[in-house]
Structures are given as C-alpha cells and as structure tokens.
Design a protein around this motif. Structure first.
Motif, PDB file in Angstrom:
ATOM      1  N   GLY A   5     -68.934 -53.988   3.040  1.00 34.99           N
ATOM      2  CA  GLY A   5     -69.844 -53.865   2.020  1.00 34.99           C
ATOM      3  C   GLY A   5     -68.981 -54.156   0.764  1.00 34.99           C
ATOM      4  N   LYS A   6     -69.575 -53.668  -0.340  1.00 39.93           N
ATOM      5  CA  LYS A   6     -69.006 -54.145  -1.555  1.00 39.93           C
ATOM      6  C   LYS A   6     -69.373 -52.801  -2.648  1.00 39.93           C
ATOM      7  CE  LYS A   6     -69.300 -57.730  -4.761  1.00 39.93           C
ATOM      8  NZ  LYS A   6     -68.432 -58.981  -4.110  1.00 39.93           N
ATOM      9  N   VAL A   7     -68.056 -52.801  -3.636  1.00 34.62           N
ATOM     10  CA  VAL A   7     -68.147 -51.715  -4.728  1.00 34.62           C
ATOM     11  C   VAL A   7     -69.186 -52.294  -5.593  1.00 34.62           C
ATOM     12  CG1 VAL A   7     -66.923 -50.011  -6.214  1.00 34.62           C
ATOM     13  CG2 VAL A   7     -66.015 -50.702  -4.200  1.00 34.62           C
ATOM     14  N   LEU A   8     -70.323 -51.689  -6.005  1.00 30.54           N
ATOM     15  CA  LEU A   8     -71.035 -52.369  -7.136  1.00 30.54           C
ATOM     16  C   LEU A   8     -70.644 -52.142  -8.415  1.00 30.54           C
ATOM     17  CD1 LEU A   8     -74.500 -51.678  -5.213  1.00 30.54           C
ATOM     18  CD2 LEU A   8     -73.228 -53.909  -5.276  1.00 30.54           C
ATOM     19  N   LYS A   9     -70.545 -50.616  -8.576  1.00 33.65           N
ATOM     20  CA  LYS A   9     -70.145 -50.175  -9.849  1.00 33.65           C
ATOM     21  C   LYS A   9     -69.434 -48.846  -9.619  1.00 33.65           C
ATOM     22  CE  LYS A   9     -74.829 -48.431 -10.842  1.00 33.65           C
ATOM     23  NZ  LYS A   9     -75.889 -48.485 -11.861  1.00 33.65           N
ATOM     24  N   SER A  10     -68.935 -48.253 -10.920  1.00 34.06           N
ATOM     25  CA  SER A  10     -68.713 -46.846 -11.146  1.00 34.06           C
ATOM     26  C   SER A  10     -69.928 -45.936 -11.173  1.00 34.06           C
ATOM     27  CB  SER A  10     -67.625 -46.591 -12.197  1.00 34.06           C
ATOM     28  OG  SER A  10     -68.175 -47.202 -13.449  1.00 34.06           O
ATOM     29  N   ASN A  11     -69.703 -44.676 -10.903  1.00 36.09           N
ATOM     30  CA  ASN A  11     -70.703 -43.817 -11.103  1.00 36.09           C
ATOM     31  C   ASN A  11     -70.248 -42.308 -11.758  1.00 36.09           C
ATOM     32  OD1 ASN A  11     -73.464 -42.876 -10.775  1.00 36.09           O
ATOM     33  ND2 ASN A  11     -72.687 -41.590  -9.132  1.00 36.09           N
ATOM     34  N   GLY A  12     -70.409 -42.155 -13.158  1.00 39.33           N
ATOM     35  CA  GLY A  12     -70.012 -40.960 -13.548  1.00 39.33           C
ATOM     36  C   GLY A  12     -68.515 -41.340 -14.093  1.00 39.33           C
ATOM     37  N   THR A  13     -67.932 -39.928 -14.493  1.00 32.12           N
ATOM     38  CA  THR A  13     -66.498 -40.381 -15.143  1.00 32.12           C
ATOM     39  C   THR A  13     -65.548 -39.615 -14.245  1.00 32.12           C
ATOM     40  OG1 THR A  13     -66.845 -37.966 -16.356  1.00 32.12           O
ATOM     41  CG2 THR A  13     -67.688 -39.979 -17.488  1.00 32.12           C
ATOM     42  N   GLU A  14     -65.831 -39.154 -13.161  1.00 34.66           N
ATOM     43  CA  GLU A  14     -64.864 -38.574 -12.154  1.00 34.66           C
ATOM     44  C   GLU A  14     -64.315 -39.490 -11.067  1.00 34.66           C
ATOM     45  OE1 GLU A  14     -63.827 -35.294 -12.932  1.00 34.66           O
ATOM     46  OE2 GLU A  14     -65.024 -35.354 -14.511  1.00 34.66           O
ATOM     47  N   GLY A  15     -64.739 -40.860 -11.107  1.00 32.97           N
ATOM     48  CA  GLY A  15     -64.201 -41.694 -10.096  1.00 32.97           C
ATOM     49  C   GLY A  15     -65.148 -41.878  -8.930  1.00 32.97           C
ATOM     50  N   GLY A  16     -66.494 -41.713  -9.346  1.00 30.18           N
ATOM     51  CA  GLY A  16     -67.580 -41.820  -8.092  1.00 30.18           C
ATOM     52  C   GLY A  16     -67.880 -43.497  -8.240  1.00 30.18           C
ATOM     53  N   LEU A  17     -68.250 -43.953  -6.986  1.00 30.75           N
ATOM     54  CA  LEU A  17     -68.719 -45.321  -6.843  1.00 30.75           C
ATOM     55  C   LEU A  17     -69.881 -45.561  -6.201  1.00 30.75           C
ATOM     56  CD1 LEU A  17     -65.021 -46.318  -5.365  1.00 30.75           C
ATOM     57  CD2 LEU A  17     -65.855 -46.935  -7.523  1.00 30.75           C
ATOM     58  N   THR A  64     -60.609 -41.304  -1.975  1.00 26.01           N
ATOM     59  CA  THR A  64     -59.089 -40.546  -2.119  1.00 26.01           C
ATOM     60  C   THR A  64     -58.425 -41.320  -3.170  1.00 26.01           C
ATOM     61  OG1 THR A  64     -58.097 -41.719  -0.390  1.00 26.01           O
ATOM     62  CG2 THR A  64     -58.842 -39.500   0.126  1.00 26.01           C
ATOM     63  N   GLY A  65     -57.952 -40.755  -4.039  1.00 26.28           N
ATOM     64  CA  GLY A  65     -57.317 -41.625  -5.105  1.00 26.28           C
ATOM     65  C   GLY A  65     -57.932 -41.898  -6.352  1.00 26.28           C
ATOM     66  N   VAL A  66     -59.165 -42.025  -6.218  1.00 25.53           N
ATOM     67  CA  VAL A  66     -59.904 -42.515  -7.254  1.00 25.53           C
ATOM     68  C   VAL A  66     -60.527 -41.353  -8.181  1.00 25.53           C
ATOM     69  CG1 VAL A  66     -61.918 -44.153  -7.873  1.00 25.53           C
ATOM     70  CG2 VAL A  66     -60.442 -44.363  -5.797  1.00 25.53           C
ATOM     71  N   ARG A  67     -60.030 -41.187  -9.250  1.00 22.08           N
ATOM     72  CA  ARG A  67     -60.166 -39.819  -9.987  1.00 22.08           C
ATOM     73  C   ARG A  67     -60.787 -39.972 -11.462  1.00 22.08           C
ATOM     74  NH1 ARG A  67     -60.634 -37.428  -5.884  1.00 22.08           N
ATOM     75  NH2 ARG A  67     -59.030 -36.646  -4.722  1.00 22.08           N
ATOM     76  N   SER A  68     -60.862 -41.286 -11.865  1.00 17.50           N
ATOM     77  CA  SER A  68     -61.318 -41.511 -13.318  1.00 17.50           C
ATOM     78  C   SER A  68     -62.441 -42.708 -13.302  1.00 17.50           C
ATOM     79  CB  SER A  68     -60.087 -41.692 -14.111  1.00 17.50           C
ATOM     80  OG  SER A  68     -59.494 -42.897 -13.886  1.00 17.50           O
ATOM     81  N   LEU A  69     -62.935 -42.800 -14.446  1.00 17.39           N
ATOM     82  CA  LEU A  69     -64.029 -43.812 -14.601  1.00 17.39           C
ATOM     83  C   LEU A  69     -63.021 -45.332 -14.609  1.00 17.39           C
ATOM     84  CD1 LEU A  69     -66.654 -45.161 -15.489  1.00 17.39           C
ATOM     85  CD2 LEU A  69     -65.935 -44.439 -17.902  1.00 17.39           C
ATOM     86  N   LYS A  70     -61.775 -45.032 -15.011  1.00 18.86           N
ATOM     87  CA  LYS A  70     -60.801 -46.278 -15.133  1.00 18.86           C
ATOM     88  C   LYS A  70     -60.441 -46.636 -13.784  1.00 18.86           C
ATOM     89  CE  LYS A  70     -56.190 -47.806 -16.706  1.00 18.86           C
ATOM     90  NZ  LYS A  70     -55.175 -47.807 -16.992  1.00 18.86           N
ATOM     91  N   ASP A  71     -60.305 -45.891 -12.847  1.00 26.79           N
ATOM     92  CA  ASP A  71     -59.725 -46.127 -11.451  1.00 26.79           C
ATOM     93  C   ASP A  71     -61.037 -46.865 -10.861  1.00 26.79           C
ATOM     94  OD1 ASP A  71     -57.375 -44.936 -12.026  1.00 26.79           O
ATOM     95  OD2 ASP A  71     -57.868 -43.074 -10.790  1.00 26.79           O
ATOM     96  N   ALA A  72     -62.354 -46.105 -11.173  1.00 25.86           N
ATOM     97  CA  ALA A  72     -63.504 -46.699 -10.337  1.00 25.86           C
ATOM     98  C   ALA A  72     -63.801 -48.175 -10.949  1.00 25.86           C
ATOM     99  CB  ALA A  72     -64.573 -45.570 -10.824  1.00 25.86           C
TER     100      ALA A  72
END
Length: 161
Positions: A5-17, A64-72
């Motif tokens: 698959g592919k990461v399409l985009k971030s979702n929210g401000t807590e690192g969701g994808l 795991t390890g993806v905790r912020s909008l910046k990380d996402a």
C-alpha cells in the motif's frame, strides 16, 4: 518484501495516517506483524497501534513512533511494504529441475530453506553433490510449470563449492 500500500496523508494532529492498500483488503493485514516504510534506502519497521478500515481498500491507522502531525506528514506519499504476505505465495519447487542462465541442467530441487530475507533452494546436482541456491525474484529467469523447470541466474562460483 511485497508492496502492500501507500500512506496517502496525515489524519489529525496526533500522528494518524490514511493508508490505501493494493490487491488486498485491510482485513487481510496481520496487525501483529510490522509493516515497513523505506528511509534512506532501508526498510524501517512500524507496528500498528490502531487500525480502522475505511471502505474496501483504505484504513485510518496509528503506527508506533508516529506521534505528531509533523511525523505523519513526513510519511505521506510513502510506499508501505510487508514480508509476511510472501509466505502465502511461496511456490513449492520440490522435484523441479533447475537450469542455469545458459540453459544447462544444474540438478533437482529437494528442499526449500527459508532464511529470513533470503529464501534458498537445496538442489542435488547430477554428481550427487548438494548446493544451496538463492531464490530471489531478480534471479528467476523462467518458471515452466508444465515441465516443472526453474531457470535461474546463478551467481558465479556458487556451483563450484
């Protein structure tokens, strides 16, 4: 590893994808196994902390390890890989004839050796000697299922051992 698959985009401000999946439905993903995303040419493992299917081929996930909008945002657009799907697709070549890149018969496959990241075949040569050959997709030249012949590019010197 298999691209799933592919990461399409971030979702929210807590690192969701938001992820999309290729040729598999999200329910077929083993949430206990890692997925891999490439950084600087190396696969980095991530585990699912949460996974919510959205339609036939998408899901909202927390890794795991993806905790912020910046990380996402850093992961947006990245391909996602898994290695546990390959095990389901493994073909049993036991009893097949192996030929080299010049078409010469090497011997007969008698077993498979699943070394992590490097599957191999045990081949008994005509002289009775046994050799372990790598079975990497880039080395497979032809698979003739009707005649049970596997043609491989065999690295130089490996048959001399």
């Amino acid at each position: 590893m298999l691209r799933i698959g592919k990461v399409l985009k971030s979702n929210g401000t807590e690192g969701g994808l938001v992820m999309s999946f290729l040729d598999i439905v999200p329910e077929d993903i083993d949430l206990q196994e890692p997925v891999f995303i490439e950084f600087d040419g190396l696969p980095v493992p991530f585990y699912f902390e949460s996974f919510t299917p959205r339609g036939n081929n998408r899901a909202l996930v927390q890794l795991t390890g993806v905790r912020s909008l910046k990380d996402a945002d850093e992961l947006a657009g990245a391909d996602v890989y898994a290695d546990y799907f390959e095990q389901e697709e493994e073909e049993d070549f036991t009893g097949w004839t192996v030929r080299d890149q010049a078409g010469r018969e090497v011997g007969t496959v008698w077993a498979r050796e699943d070394i992590p990241g490097n599957p191999c075949l045990w081949v008994k040569k005509a002289d009775g000697a046994e050799v372990l050959l790598p079975l990497h997709e880039e080395l497979v030249l032809e698979v003739d299922e009707n005649r049970q012949i596997l043609s491989l590019t065999i690295p130089e010197g490996i048959l001399d051992l």
